[in-house]
Design an enzyme around this catalytic site. Structure first.
Site, PDB file in Angstrom:
ATOM      1  N   ASN A 156      18.427  14.661  34.433  1.00  0.00           N
ATOM      2  CA  ASN A 156      19.634  14.593  33.603  1.00  0.00           C
ATOM      3  C   ASN A 156      20.417  13.048  34.028  1.00  0.00           C
ATOM      4  O   ASN A 156      21.361  12.506  33.342  1.00  0.00           O
ATOM      5  CB  ASN A 156      20.364  15.423  33.182  1.00  0.00           C
ATOM      6  CG  ASN A 156      19.865  16.743  32.760  1.00  0.00           C
ATOM      7  OD1 ASN A 156      18.917  16.546  31.697  1.00  0.00           O
ATOM      8  ND2 ASN A 156      19.930  17.659  33.311  1.00  0.00           N
ATOM      9  N   GLY A 188      21.123   7.225  35.598  1.00  0.00           N
ATOM     10  CA  GLY A 188      20.959   5.927  36.586  1.00  0.00           C
ATOM     11  C   GLY A 188      19.495   6.185  37.217  1.00  0.00           C
ATOM     12  O   GLY A 188      18.754   5.059  37.492  1.00  0.00           O
ATOM     13  N   ASP A 203      14.136  14.042  44.009  1.00  0.00           N
ATOM     14  CA  ASP A 203      15.465  14.300  44.538  1.00  0.00           C
ATOM     15  C   ASP A 203      15.688  13.367  45.798  1.00  0.00           C
ATOM     16  O   ASP A 203      14.825  12.897  46.430  1.00  0.00           O
ATOM     17  CB  ASP A 203      15.450  15.740  45.277  1.00  0.00           C
ATOM     18  CG  ASP A 203      16.705  16.416  45.470  1.00  0.00           C
ATOM     19  OD1 ASP A 203      17.857  15.976  44.557  1.00  0.00           O
ATOM     20  OD2 ASP A 203      17.116  16.780  46.557  1.00  0.00           O
ATOM     21  N   PHE A 218      24.475   2.479  40.928  1.00  0.00           N
ATOM     22  CA  PHE A 218      25.332   3.813  40.725  1.00  0.00           C
ATOM     23  C   PHE A 218      25.280   4.423  42.221  1.00  0.00           C
ATOM     24  O   PHE A 218      24.723   4.116  43.031  1.00  0.00           O
ATOM     25  CB  PHE A 218      24.581   4.663  39.827  1.00  0.00           C
ATOM     26  CG  PHE A 218      23.252   5.129  40.190  1.00  0.00           C
ATOM     27  CD1 PHE A 218      23.138   6.345  40.385  1.00  0.00           C
ATOM     28  CD2 PHE A 218      22.068   4.479  40.021  1.00  0.00           C
ATOM     29  CE1 PHE A 218      21.844   6.869  40.877  1.00  0.00           C
ATOM     30  CE2 PHE A 218      20.884   5.009  40.445  1.00  0.00           C
ATOM     31  CZ  PHE A 218      20.835   6.147  40.779  1.00  0.00           C
ATOM     32  N   GLY A 219      26.180   5.439  42.195  1.00  0.00           N
ATOM     33  CA  GLY A 219      26.019   6.280  43.526  1.00  0.00           C
ATOM     34  C   GLY A 219      26.582   5.391  44.721  1.00  0.00           C
ATOM     35  O   GLY A 219      27.665   4.829  44.587  1.00  0.00           O
ATOM     36  N   ASP A 231      25.290   2.844  45.999  1.00  0.00           N
ATOM     37  CA  ASP A 231      24.753   1.620  46.145  1.00  0.00           C
ATOM     38  C   ASP A 231      25.889   0.508  46.690  1.00  0.00           C
ATOM     39  O   ASP A 231      25.486  -0.454  47.460  1.00  0.00           O
ATOM     40  CB  ASP A 231      24.304   1.191  44.660  1.00  0.00           C
ATOM     41  CG  ASP A 231      23.001   1.767  44.326  1.00  0.00           C
ATOM     42  OD1 ASP A 231      22.468   2.332  45.418  1.00  0.00           O
ATOM     43  OD2 ASP A 231      22.537   1.509  43.248  1.00  0.00           O
ATOM     44  N   ARG A 267      13.043   4.702  45.781  1.00  0.00           N
ATOM     45  CA  ARG A 267      12.561   5.309  44.672  1.00  0.00           C
ATOM     46  C   ARG A 267      11.119   4.469  44.464  1.00  0.00           C
ATOM     47  O   ARG A 267      10.181   5.037  44.334  1.00  0.00           O
ATOM     48  CB  ARG A 267      13.359   5.181  43.377  1.00  0.00           C
ATOM     49  CG  ARG A 267      12.810   6.168  42.362  1.00  0.00           C
ATOM     50  CD  ARG A 267      13.938   6.383  41.343  1.00  0.00           C
ATOM     51  NE  ARG A 267      14.867   7.378  41.948  1.00  0.00           N
ATOM     52  CZ  ARG A 267      16.132   7.439  42.180  1.00  0.00           C
ATOM     53  NH1 ARG A 267      16.672   6.139  42.015  1.00  0.00           N
ATOM     54  NH2 ARG A 267      16.938   8.319  42.728  1.00  0.00           N
TER      55      ARG A 267
END
Length: 195
Positions: A9, A12, A68, A149-150, A152, A178
Site C-alpha cells: 500500500n 512510493g 520488504d 521518499f523515506g 532518500d 529495488r
C-alpha cells in the site's frame, strides 16, 4: 499489456516499480483488495516479504510480488532495519524517522549504510522465490533533495556525489536497491534458473 500486482500500500514503492517496469501495468494491491494488510511479524526483510506475497497470492489466486525494504546503518548495528518505516513509532512521518536517525547517529564518523530490498514472488502454482538487492552509501549530515521518499534525503551515494533525493526518478531507478533486486527477478523470469 502485462500486469504486475504489488502487495504493498506504499505509493512510493509502487511508483518505483512503475518506473522500473514501464512496459507493464503495475497495480498496487489496494486497487484489488482495498483493506489488504499483513502484519509484518518476521524478523528479517526476507520473512516479511514472503509473508506479504504469500498472503496476497492466496487472497487473489494469482502471482504477486511483494517487497520488504529498509535502511541499515552500520554504526547503529543495522538499525532501523525492518523497522525503517516505523522507526520513530507507529504512524510517524518520514521526517520523524529521519530526525530520530540523525539524532541517534549524532556526530558518529562511521556513517556507512545500505538500503536493502528483498522481493518475493508467490503464486498459486509455484514455490515462492526471493531476490535481494542492496545499494551502499552513507548517511548525510542533513537532508538534501526533494525527490523520492523515506530516507532518500539523507542517503548519500558517494559515486554520484548526491543523495537519493537529489536523483531523478530515472536515475534512482537505475541504481536503487529495488532495481538491483528486480534485476535478479527479471533474470529469473527470463529463464536464468541460477539466480
Amino acid at each position: 499489456m502485462k500486469e504486475i500486482v504489488i502487495a504493498s500500500n506504499n505509493q512510493g514503492k509502487i511508483n518505483d516499480f512503475k518506473v522500473i517496469f514501464p512496459d507493464y501495468h503495475v497495480i498496487g494491491i489496494s486497487e484489488l483488495i482495498p483493506d489488504f494488510d499483513v502484519e509484518e511479524t518476521g524478523s528479517t526483510f526476507e520473512e516479511n516479504a514472503i509473508l506479504k506475497s504469500e498472503a496476497a497470492a492466496k487472497a487473489l489466486n494469482k502471482t504477486v510480488i511483494a517487497d520488504d525494504s529498509g535502511l541499515e546503518v552500520f554504526a547503529l548495528n543495522g538499525e532501523p532495519g525492518i523497522y525503517s518505516a516505523r522507526y520513530a513509532g507507529e504512524n510517524k512521518s518520514d521526517e520523524a524517522n529521519i530526525e530520530k536517525l540523525l539524532n541517534k547517529l549524532g556526530n558518529t564518523t562511521d556513517r556507512r549504510a545500505q538500503f536493502v530490498c528483498v522481493i518475493s514472488m508467490s503464486g498459486p502454482d509455484m514455490e515462492t522465490k526471493v531476490f535481494k538487492g542492496t545499494v551502499s552509501g552513507e548517511i548525510a549530515d542533513g537532508k538534501y533533495g526533494e525527490n523520492g521518499f523515506g530516507y532518500d534525503p539523507i542517503f548519500y551515494v558517494p559515486k554520484l556525489d548526491k543523495t537519493m533525493a537529489q536523483l531523478s526518478k530515472e536515475q534512482k531507478g537505475q541504481i536503487s536497491h529495488r532495481r538491483n533486486a528486480i534485476n535478479l527477478l527479471q533474470a529469473f523470469l527470463e529463464g536464468d534458473k541460477n539466480v
